[in-house]
Design a protein around this motif. Structure first.
Motif, PDB file in Angstrom:
ATOM      1  N   GLY A   1       0.838  -1.183   0.000  1.00 20.29           N
ATOM      2  CA  GLY A   1       0.000   0.000   0.000  1.00 20.29           C
ATOM      3  C   GLY A   1       0.876   1.238   0.000  1.00 20.29           C
ATOM      4  O   GLY A   1       1.950   1.266  -0.609  1.00 20.29           O
ATOM      5  N   GLU A   2       0.447   2.270   0.706  1.00 18.33           N
ATOM      6  CA  GLU A   2       1.227   3.501   0.810  1.00 18.33           C
ATOM      7  C   GLU A   2       2.239   3.354   1.931  1.00 18.33           C
ATOM      8  O   GLU A   2       1.884   3.183   3.095  1.00 18.33           O
ATOM      9  CB  GLU A   2       0.310   4.690   1.096  1.00 18.33           C
ATOM     10  N   VAL A   3       3.529   3.404   1.594  1.00 13.32           N
ATOM     11  CA  VAL A   3       4.570   3.230   2.608  1.00 13.32           C
ATOM     12  C   VAL A   3       4.594   4.429   3.540  1.00 13.32           C
ATOM     13  O   VAL A   3       4.550   5.586   3.109  1.00 13.32           O
ATOM     14  CB  VAL A   3       5.949   3.035   1.951  1.00 13.32           C
ATOM     15  N   GLN A   4       4.650   4.126   4.838  1.00 10.37           N
ATOM     16  CA  GLN A   4       4.669   5.178   5.855  1.00 10.37           C
ATOM     17  C   GLN A   4       6.007   5.260   6.577  1.00 10.37           C
ATOM     18  O   GLN A   4       6.486   6.341   6.888  1.00 10.37           O
ATOM     19  CB  GLN A   4       3.540   4.928   6.854  1.00 10.37           C
ATOM     20  N   ARG A   5       6.615   4.096   6.861  1.00  8.25           N
ATOM     21  CA  ARG A   5       7.871   4.088   7.601  1.00  8.25           C
ATOM     22  C   ARG A   5       8.800   3.014   7.046  1.00  8.25           C
ATOM     23  O   ARG A   5       8.373   1.903   6.738  1.00  8.25           O
ATOM     24  CB  ARG A   5       7.618   3.833   9.084  1.00  8.25           C
ATOM     25  N   PHE A   6      10.068   3.382   6.931  1.00  2.85           N
ATOM     26  CA  PHE A   6      11.103   2.480   6.425  1.00  2.85           C
ATOM     27  C   PHE A   6      12.200   2.387   7.471  1.00  2.85           C
ATOM     28  O   PHE A   6      12.809   3.391   7.840  1.00  2.85           O
ATOM     29  CB  PHE A   6      11.660   3.030   5.110  1.00  2.85           C
ATOM     30  N   GLU A   7      12.456   1.180   7.966  1.00  2.00           N
ATOM     31  CA  GLU A   7      13.545   0.949   8.910  1.00  2.00           C
ATOM     32  C   GLU A   7      14.608   0.098   8.228  1.00  2.00           C
ATOM     33  O   GLU A   7      14.289  -0.928   7.618  1.00  2.00           O
ATOM     34  CB  GLU A   7      13.038   0.234  10.162  1.00  2.00           C
ATOM     35  N   SER A   8      15.851   0.536   8.343  1.00  2.00           N
ATOM     36  CA  SER A   8      16.957  -0.154   7.680  1.00  2.00           C
ATOM     37  C   SER A   8      18.132  -0.214   8.643  1.00  2.00           C
ATOM     38  O   SER A   8      18.466   0.788   9.296  1.00  2.00           O
ATOM     39  CB  SER A   8      17.347   0.597   6.405  1.00  2.00           C
ATOM     40  N   ARG A   9      18.765  -1.373   8.713  1.00  3.65           N
ATOM     41  CA  ARG A   9      19.867  -1.559   9.663  1.00  3.65           C
ATOM     42  C   ARG A   9      21.061  -2.256   9.007  1.00  3.65           C
ATOM     43  O   ARG A   9      20.884  -3.264   8.334  1.00  3.65           O
ATOM     44  CB  ARG A   9      19.417  -2.416  10.858  1.00  3.65           C
ATOM     45  N   TYR A  10      22.241  -1.699   9.251  1.00  3.41           N
ATOM     46  CA  TYR A  10      23.489  -2.430   9.060  1.00  3.41           C
ATOM     47  C   TYR A  10      24.152  -2.468  10.428  1.00  3.41           C
ATOM     48  O   TYR A  10      24.860  -1.542  10.818  1.00  3.41           O
ATOM     49  CB  TYR A  10      24.397  -1.759   8.037  1.00  3.41           C
ATOM     50  N   GLU A  11      23.871  -3.519  11.172  1.00  2.00           N
ATOM     51  CA  GLU A  11      24.351  -3.648  12.542  1.00  2.00           C
ATOM     52  C   GLU A  11      25.330  -4.810  12.652  1.00  2.00           C
ATOM     53  O   GLU A  11      25.161  -5.851  12.016  1.00  2.00           O
ATOM     54  CB  GLU A  11      23.168  -3.879  13.493  1.00  2.00           C
TER      55      GLU A  11
ATOM     56  N   VAL B   1      20.028   7.677  12.094  1.00  2.27           N
ATOM     57  CA  VAL B   1      19.630   8.796  11.244  1.00  2.27           C
ATOM     58  C   VAL B   1      18.143   8.671  10.929  1.00  2.27           C
ATOM     59  O   VAL B   1      17.689   7.609  10.483  1.00  2.27           O
ATOM     60  CB  VAL B   1      20.429   8.834   9.923  1.00  2.27           C
ATOM     61  N   ALA B   2      17.403   9.728  11.171  1.00  4.21           N
ATOM     62  CA  ALA B   2      15.981   9.783  10.814  1.00  4.21           C
ATOM     63  C   ALA B   2      15.799  10.782   9.676  1.00  4.21           C
ATOM     64  O   ALA B   2      16.226  11.932   9.790  1.00  4.21           O
ATOM     65  CB  ALA B   2      15.136  10.187  12.007  1.00  4.21           C
ATOM     66  N   ILE B   3      15.181  10.327   8.604  1.00  2.00           N
ATOM     67  CA  ILE B   3      14.905  11.184   7.449  1.00  2.00           C
ATOM     68  C   ILE B   3      13.399  11.298   7.267  1.00  2.00           C
ATOM     69  O   ILE B   3      12.694  10.287   7.250  1.00  2.00           O
ATOM     70  CB  ILE B   3      15.511  10.594   6.160  1.00  2.00           C
ATOM     71  N   THR B   4      12.920  12.516   7.122  1.00  3.98           N
ATOM     72  CA  THR B   4      11.563  12.742   6.638  1.00  3.98           C
ATOM     73  C   THR B   4      11.689  13.116   5.166  1.00  3.98           C
ATOM     74  O   THR B   4      12.293  14.137   4.826  1.00  3.98           O
ATOM     75  CB  THR B   4      10.859  13.867   7.403  1.00  3.98           C
TER      76      THR B   4
ATOM     77  N   SER C   1      12.124   7.546   7.182  1.00  3.96           N
ATOM     78  CA  SER C   1      13.140   6.498   7.202  1.00  3.96           C
ATOM     79  C   SER C   1      13.909   6.565   8.515  1.00  3.96           C
ATOM     80  O   SER C   1      14.382   7.644   8.907  1.00  3.96           O
ATOM     81  CB  SER C   1      14.119   6.661   6.036  1.00  3.96           C
ATOM     82  N   HIS C   2      14.024   5.435   9.181  1.00  2.00           N
ATOM     83  CA  HIS C   2      14.845   5.312  10.383  1.00  2.00           C
ATOM     84  C   HIS C   2      15.989   4.356  10.057  1.00  2.00           C
ATOM     85  O   HIS C   2      15.761   3.180   9.775  1.00  2.00           O
ATOM     86  CB  HIS C   2      14.013   4.802  11.561  1.00  2.00           C
ATOM     87  N   LEU C   3      17.213   4.878  10.109  1.00  4.24           N
ATOM     88  CA  LEU C   3      18.372   4.161   9.608  1.00  4.24           C
ATOM     89  C   LEU C   3      19.391   3.973  10.736  1.00  4.24           C
ATOM     90  O   LEU C   3      19.749   4.931  11.425  1.00  4.24           O
ATOM     91  CB  LEU C   3      19.019   4.945   8.458  1.00  4.24           C
ATOM     92  N   TYR C   4      19.859   2.742  10.900  1.00  2.00           N
ATOM     93  CA  TYR C   4      20.776   2.406  11.985  1.00  2.00           C
ATOM     94  C   TYR C   4      22.060   1.810  11.412  1.00  2.00           C
ATOM     95  O   TYR C   4      22.011   0.882  10.600  1.00  2.00           O
ATOM     96  CB  TYR C   4      20.151   1.362  12.922  1.00  2.00           C
ATOM     97  N   VAL C   5      23.206   2.314  11.850  1.00  2.25           N
ATOM     98  CA  VAL C   5      24.493   1.700  11.518  1.00  2.25           C
ATOM     99  C   VAL C   5      25.282   1.589  12.820  1.00  2.25           C
ATOM    100  O   VAL C   5      25.415   2.563  13.556  1.00  2.25           O
ATOM    101  CB  VAL C   5      25.276   2.506  10.458  1.00  2.25           C
ATOM    102  N   SER C   6      25.778   0.403  13.110  1.00  3.88           N
ATOM    103  CA  SER C   6      26.405   0.195  14.411  1.00  3.88           C
ATOM    104  C   SER C   6      27.402  -0.950  14.366  1.00  3.88           C
ATOM    105  O   SER C   6      27.204  -1.933  13.650  1.00  3.88           O
ATOM    106  CB  SER C   6      25.337  -0.093  15.472  1.00  3.88           C
ATOM    107  N   ALA C   7      28.466  -0.814  15.153  1.00  7.08           N
ATOM    108  CA  ALA C   7      29.417  -1.902  15.369  1.00  7.08           C
ATOM    109  C   ALA C   7      29.276  -2.466  16.773  1.00  7.08           C
ATOM    110  O   ALA C   7      30.045  -3.334  17.174  1.00  7.08           O
ATOM    111  CB  ALA C   7      30.839  -1.396  15.162  1.00  7.08           C
ATOM    112  N   THR C   8      28.275  -1.984  17.526  1.00 11.93           N
ATOM    113  CA  THR C   8      28.166  -2.342  18.943  1.00 11.93           C
ATOM    114  C   THR C   8      26.800  -2.913  19.290  1.00 11.93           C
ATOM    115  O   THR C   8      26.316  -2.748  20.404  1.00 11.93           O
ATOM    116  CB  THR C   8      28.445  -1.107  19.821  1.00 11.93           C
ATOM    117  N   THR C   9      26.176  -3.598  18.337  1.00 10.54           N
ATOM    118  CA  THR C   9      24.836  -4.134  18.542  1.00 10.54           C
ATOM    119  C   THR C   9      24.918  -5.596  18.962  1.00 10.54           C
ATOM    120  O   THR C   9      25.227  -6.473  18.158  1.00 10.54           O
ATOM    121  CB  THR C   9      23.993  -4.015  17.256  1.00 10.54           C
ATOM    122  N   ALA C  10      24.630  -5.859  20.242  1.00 14.41           N
ATOM    123  CA  ALA C  10      24.751  -7.217  20.772  1.00 14.41           C
ATOM    124  C   ALA C  10      23.647  -8.144  20.267  1.00 14.41           C
ATOM    125  O   ALA C  10      23.843  -9.356  20.157  1.00 14.41           O
ATOM    126  CB  ALA C  10      24.740  -7.184  22.298  1.00 14.41           C
ATOM    127  N   GLN C  11      22.487  -7.601  19.951  1.00 14.02           N
ATOM    128  CA  GLN C  11      21.390  -8.367  19.360  1.00 14.02           C
ATOM    129  C   GLN C  11      20.951  -7.638  18.095  1.00 14.02           C
ATOM    130  O   GLN C  11      20.490  -6.502  18.166  1.00 14.02           O
ATOM    131  CB  GLN C  11      20.214  -8.499  20.336  1.00 14.02           C
TER     132      GLN C  11
END
Length: 370
Positions: free
Chosen positions: A146-156, A219-222, A229-239
């Motif tokens: 449908g109409e996309v409202q939120r996009f979450e993306s992770r490189y953890e 990073v949050a982008i409108t 878009s909610h974007l996560y990049v991390s080297a310290t993500t235990a889960q």
């Protein structure tokens, strides 16, 4: 098909794992020369590509520009702009690893120089050919959410110990840290899917003892389109969280696990015509549905399309021959850098940065306290 001769500047991680294998897997391209002084790297390159030549410096390539058809820059980030400029001034088309530059202004200057010289300037944003990204693009094209409202993306990742090297340097000249490394990928993907950014907010931290550059960033982008878009990049993500969680007006899509192509390339596996490439098992397929978690059986499995990094250099080859378009332009990369610069400022000053699109670019114009 006339063979196009490629000069590769740098044979570290980017040059040896990504560029050299993909160049040699592309019909019509040949790896002619590798620029590296390191004898161990020369030995590795010679074992993999017996006919390759070597140069001690990029300047050697500029002096024999008439023997080459493309320069690929896979050297440390701080060298991207001067080397790309020098190659273009020598009359050579260029592929530059991401990030193409430290600032959007530098990327636009390179784009203008390439246009003035009538030369290709392309940026290696290979994650546009990840298996999960290709699958998500197909779902969006079909209107499955449908109409996309939120996009979450992770490189953890879970890398609690520092490895050292310029990528973890706090020297601004090195352009290190995860925001400009993995952040280049997640921001590029978000803009490719949902269009230019209207606002940017970011949080950036140094978590590991002794860290000098960001290793945990959000990073949050409108987007101008209204998607967030909610974007996560991390080297310290235990889960580790899901690679993608995309929420729409009629359904959501959740996908765990990373594209397998980088791991395969690191292990020495090479793409070959007619052979499976970029595929993953059914247990890693994402799920599409509404009203229930995919971890408790909700939704319908969606077959993951094969990843296709080789498509990038195939497109570059076509663009050089005049039969196709540049797969990733420097102006597109500049739009990503607009967001990265805004994110860095947001995290540093505790503000939301407003971007107002103007033509093909977006420039920071307003700040609002968080």
């Amino acid at each position: 098909m006339t063979t196009l001769r490629v000069g590769l500047v740098g044979y570290g991680l980017a040059g040896s794992v990504f560029h050299a294998p993909l160049i040699t897997a592309t019909e019509g391209l040949v790896l002619d020369t590798v620029v590296t002084r390191d004898e161990e790297r020369r030995t590795q390159a010679r074992a993999a590509y017996p006919d390759v030549r070597f140069a001690d410096s990029p300047e050697e390539l500029w002096r024999r520009a008439d023997e080459l058809d493309l320069i690929v820059i896979a050297s440390p980030n701080k060298t991207h702009v001067p080397l790309a400029r020098a190659a273009l001034e020598a009359g050579l088309p260029v592929v530059v690893d991401k990030p193409v530059a430290g600032t959007a202004a530098e990327a636009r200057e390179l784009a203008a120089l390439a246009e003035e010289r009538g030369l290709l300037l392309s940026v290696f944003q290979n994650r546009r050919w990840d298996n999960d990204f290709l699958t998500l693009r197909a779902l969006l094209a079909d209107g499955a959410l449908g109409e996309v409202q939120r996009f979450e993306s992770r490189y953890e990742r879970w890398r609690p110990q520092l490895k050292g090297g310029w990528r973890e340097s706090g020297d601004p000249q090195e352009i290190g840290g995860l925001l400009y490394d993995l952040g280049s990928h997640v921001v590029d993907q978000a803009l490719t899917l949902f269009g230019p950014a209207a606002q940017v907010y970011a949080e950036s931290d140094l978590r590991r003892p002794g860290a000098a550059a960001d290793d945990d960033t959000f990073v949050a982008i409108t987007h101008v389109s209204g998607v967030r878009s909610h974007l996560y990049v991390s080297a310290t993500t235990a889960q580790l969280g899901p690679r993608f969680r995309v929420l729409g007006s009629s359904a959501g899509f959740v996908k765990y696990g990373l594209d397998p192509q980088e791991a395969a390339l690191r292990e020495g596996v090479r793409p070959a015509p007619g052979e499976p490439w970029g595929e993953e098992g059914e247990e890693l397929w994402g799920r599409l549905g509404a009203g229930e978690s995919p971890l408790t059986g909700g939704g319908t499995p969606v077959r993951t399309l094969p990843g296709d990094y080789p498509a990038y250099y195939a497109a570059v080859s076509e663009a050089l021959r005049g039969t196709g378009d540049n797969p990733v332009t420097a102006l597109q990369a500049a739009e990503t850098l607009d967001v990265l610069e805004a994110a860095r400022r947001s995290a540093r000053e505790g503000i939301t940065v407003t971007l107002r699109p103007t033509g093909a670019s977006a420039h920071a114009t307003e700040e609002q306290p968080v």
